[in-house]
Motif scaffolding. Structure first.
Motif, PDB file in Angstrom:
ATOM      1  N   GLN A  63      -0.620  -4.106  -9.412  1.00 26.27           N
ATOM      2  CA  GLN A  63      -1.368  -2.907  -9.016  1.00 26.27           C
ATOM      3  C   GLN A  63      -0.815  -1.648  -9.678  1.00 26.27           C
ATOM      4  O   GLN A  63      -1.574  -0.749 -10.053  1.00 26.27           O
ATOM      5  CB  GLN A  63      -1.352  -2.780  -7.494  1.00 26.27           C
ATOM      6  CG  GLN A  63      -2.167  -3.860  -6.808  1.00 26.27           C
ATOM      7  CD  GLN A  63      -1.964  -3.898  -5.304  1.00 26.27           C
ATOM      8  OE1 GLN A  63      -1.130  -3.182  -4.759  1.00 26.27           O
ATOM      9  NE2 GLN A  63      -2.730  -4.751  -4.627  1.00 26.27           N
ATOM     10  N   ARG A 100       2.071   1.717  -3.659  1.00 26.35           N
ATOM     11  CA  ARG A 100       0.934   1.909  -4.554  1.00 26.35           C
ATOM     12  C   ARG A 100       0.357   3.313  -4.383  1.00 26.35           C
ATOM     13  O   ARG A 100       0.098   4.020  -5.351  1.00 26.35           O
ATOM     14  CB  ARG A 100      -0.143   0.852  -4.270  1.00 26.35           C
ATOM     15  CG  ARG A 100      -1.366   0.983  -5.173  1.00 26.35           C
ATOM     16  CD  ARG A 100      -2.429  -0.044  -4.829  1.00 26.35           C
ATOM     17  NE  ARG A 100      -3.010   0.179  -3.503  1.00 26.35           N
ATOM     18  CZ  ARG A 100      -2.829  -0.615  -2.462  1.00 26.35           C
ATOM     19  NH1 ARG A 100      -2.085  -1.698  -2.565  1.00 26.35           N
ATOM     20  NH2 ARG A 100      -3.408  -0.345  -1.305  1.00 26.35           N
ATOM     21  N   LYS A 133      -6.591  -1.392  -6.081  1.00 29.02           N
ATOM     22  CA  LYS A 133      -5.959  -2.708  -5.876  1.00 29.02           C
ATOM     23  C   LYS A 133      -6.307  -3.684  -6.978  1.00 29.02           C
ATOM     24  O   LYS A 133      -5.492  -4.542  -7.336  1.00 29.02           O
ATOM     25  CB  LYS A 133      -6.395  -3.301  -4.525  1.00 29.02           C
ATOM     26  CG  LYS A 133      -5.747  -2.654  -3.317  1.00 29.02           C
ATOM     27  CD  LYS A 133      -6.224  -3.289  -2.028  1.00 29.02           C
ATOM     28  CE  LYS A 133      -5.693  -4.703  -1.852  1.00 29.02           C
ATOM     29  NZ  LYS A 133      -6.074  -5.276  -0.532  1.00 29.02           N
ATOM     30  N   THR A 134      -7.518  -3.578  -7.532  1.00 27.84           N
ATOM     31  CA  THR A 134      -7.992  -4.574  -8.492  1.00 27.84           C
ATOM     32  C   THR A 134      -8.233  -4.007  -9.884  1.00 27.84           C
ATOM     33  O   THR A 134      -8.306  -4.765 -10.849  1.00 27.84           O
ATOM     34  CB  THR A 134      -9.302  -5.196  -8.003  1.00 27.84           C
ATOM     35  OG1 THR A 134     -10.338  -4.197  -8.033  1.00 27.84           O
ATOM     36  CG2 THR A 134      -9.150  -5.747  -6.585  1.00 27.84           C
ATOM     37  N   ALA A 158       0.820  -1.214   0.000  1.00 37.40           N
ATOM     38  CA  ALA A 158       0.000   0.000   0.000  1.00 37.40           C
ATOM     39  C   ALA A 158       0.851   1.260   0.000  1.00 37.40           C
ATOM     40  O   ALA A 158       0.491   2.266  -0.617  1.00 37.40           O
ATOM     41  CB  ALA A 158      -0.927   0.005   1.214  1.00 37.40           C
TER      42      ALA A 158
END
Length: 462
Positions: A353, A308, A425-426, A305
């Motif tokens: 990601q 990202r 995330k997806t 995280a």
């Protein structure tokens, strides 16, 4: 779920001319153009030793980047390497094992290099190095991957200088009997001649490749590197390309975090920052009308995280390059399967990601866009930030970093809109809606999400 990106009226860019080297975009030089298309470069790559470390198989490494949709790698030239102790990096690609180090200069017949084998001759080139480098460039180019080739790096500690071919102890030329902090200055004419000959050799060897830009020096704010020396190297690159078929962009590393660029060299088109979290370096330097890059991240723990969110923050703030340092790549683990314990993270999940981020921004005509945070009139969650990259009235990319639900009050002109909340995330559309708007403030409500702690950076230093 995590923090969200919001797309309003995403417009796909029309292709430009193909067949040219990586360049500044003709409509907006804060972005790049590559093979006829507007391009933002995003990666999560190995620790810069792919070419110089003979134990690193770069073919599966490049395959992994391409598989995850990433389009950049950063590689050091080989005039600098590290030891296994450097920065507590486990299985460091920049720390080749004894007798496994490849650099631009040829070995002599005299034994005595600090990490095994013969000393170097700074007047002769190692053609095996240049063959490996050119193969690396070609294979990267075949996969649509741009290479940032870093000419030089300061010697953070004596242990790095003790491994350098430019150290007099490691060459047969009697060059480099100096402190590590004097190497990248204009104090020693013989050392400067070595630097400039090396730059000219590389520029000639790599001229044909379109998937390339040069960085003068990694982190020149450490180790005694002078601005005058950096400008001389930039001049040398420019002079070496005169009369050649292809001209390549030049990058300069400015600071860790943020700094205002003052009196830039006219040939520099990319300004690199490391650990640019939050992305204040972008706003401080928008007036340059050049590409601003978050050129190295890491050293902030292993959570996906962290990196990202840094990437989304930087790109939606108006940055043009995001390059994460991924410690899951190592010799023997070139598909990124190592389990990093220190000093940062990486892995297939994070790379996937970051590929979502690249696809998201490439879904817009981003050269027509710029930062427009002023359209946010309220509804920002507590302890969160919201950034907006927009072509007002046409397209808006909005990134919410923090909180658990957003009710964003956005000032929008009249028009028909389609809004899509994207899970970072997806890549899935977590919610979407279409609406007509008469102008003024419109509130858009996100789905509920969770946003983990945003780890503060702890960049390496000397």
């Amino acid at each position: 779920m995590v923090c969200f990106g919001l797309a309003l009226l995403a417009a796909v860019a029309a292709p430009a001319r193909a067949g040219e080297a990586l360049s500044l975009h003709p409509r907006n030089p804060r972005y790049l153009q590559f093979r006829g298309a507007p391009t933002v470069l995003i990666t999560s790559g190995e620790h810069y030793g792919a070419v110089l470390n003979l134990d690193f198989d770069y073919v599966p490494y490049l395959d992994e980047l391409a598989d995850k949709g990433l389009n950049l790698t950063r590689t050091f030239s080989g005039v600098y390497c590290e030891s296994a102790r450097s920065f507590n990096i486990e299985r460091n690609p920049l720390a080749p094992a004894a007798h496994r180090y490849l650099c631009p200069w040829a070995r002599s017949a005299t034994p005595g290099y600090a990490n095994g084998g013969a000393k170097f001759d700074l007047t002769k080139w190692d053609e095996a190095y240049f063959a490996r480098l050119r193969d690396f460039m070609a294979r990267a180019g075949a996969r649509g991957i741009v290479v940032e080739y870093v000419f030089f790096c300061p010697f953070y500690e004596d242990e790095m200088w003790n491994l350098s071919p430019m150290n007099a102890a490691n060459n047969v030329n009697g060059i480099g009997a100096m402190a590590r902090t004097d190497v990248y200055t204009l104090k020693d004419a013989a050392m400067q001649a070595v630097h400039e000959a090396f730059v000219r050799k590389v520029v000639a060897a790599l001229n044909e490749y379109d998937n390339l830009y040069y960085e003068i020096c990694n982190e020149p704010y450490f180790g005694g590197v002078t601005l005058e020396w950096q400008r001389r190297i930039a001049d040398t690159i420019v002079a070496a390309e005169e009369g050649l078929a292809v001209r390549h962009l030049i990058a300069q590393n400015i600071a860790n975090g943020k700094a205002k660029v003052v009196d830039p060299h006219p040939a520099v088109s990319i300004f690199n920052f490391h650990y640019a979290r939050p992305p204040e370096a972008v706003a401080m330097n928008l007036g340059l009308n050049r590409v601003i890059a978050d050129d190295e991240t890491g050293f902030a723990g292993g959570a996906d995280a962290t990196y990202r969110r840094e990437g989304w923050d930087f790109i939606i703030a108006g940055g043009g390059i995001y390059s994460n340092l991924d410690y899951s790549f190592a010799p023997g683990c070139e598909r990124g399967t190592a389990q990093p314990e220190a000093p940062g993270g990486g892995g297939a999940v994070l790379r996937r990601q970051l590929g979502i981020l690249k696809d998201f921004i490439h879904g817009f005509d981003f050269p027509a866009m710029g930062p427009h945070n002023e359209i946010v009139k309220g509804g920002v969650p507590a302890k969160a930030t919201v950034r907006v990259l927009a072509q007002p009235g046409h397209a808006y990319a909005v990134y919410v970093n923090g909180g658990s639900k957003a009710e964003l009050a956005l000032e929008l002109p009249a028009g028909a809109y389609k809004a899509r909340w994207v899970d970072t995330k997806t890549g899935a559309a977590a919610a979407q809606e279409a609406f007509s708007h008469e102008g003024g403030v419109r509130t858009l409500v996100s789905p509920a999400y969770t946003c983990p702690l945003y780890t503060s950076p702890s960049p390496r230093d000397s």
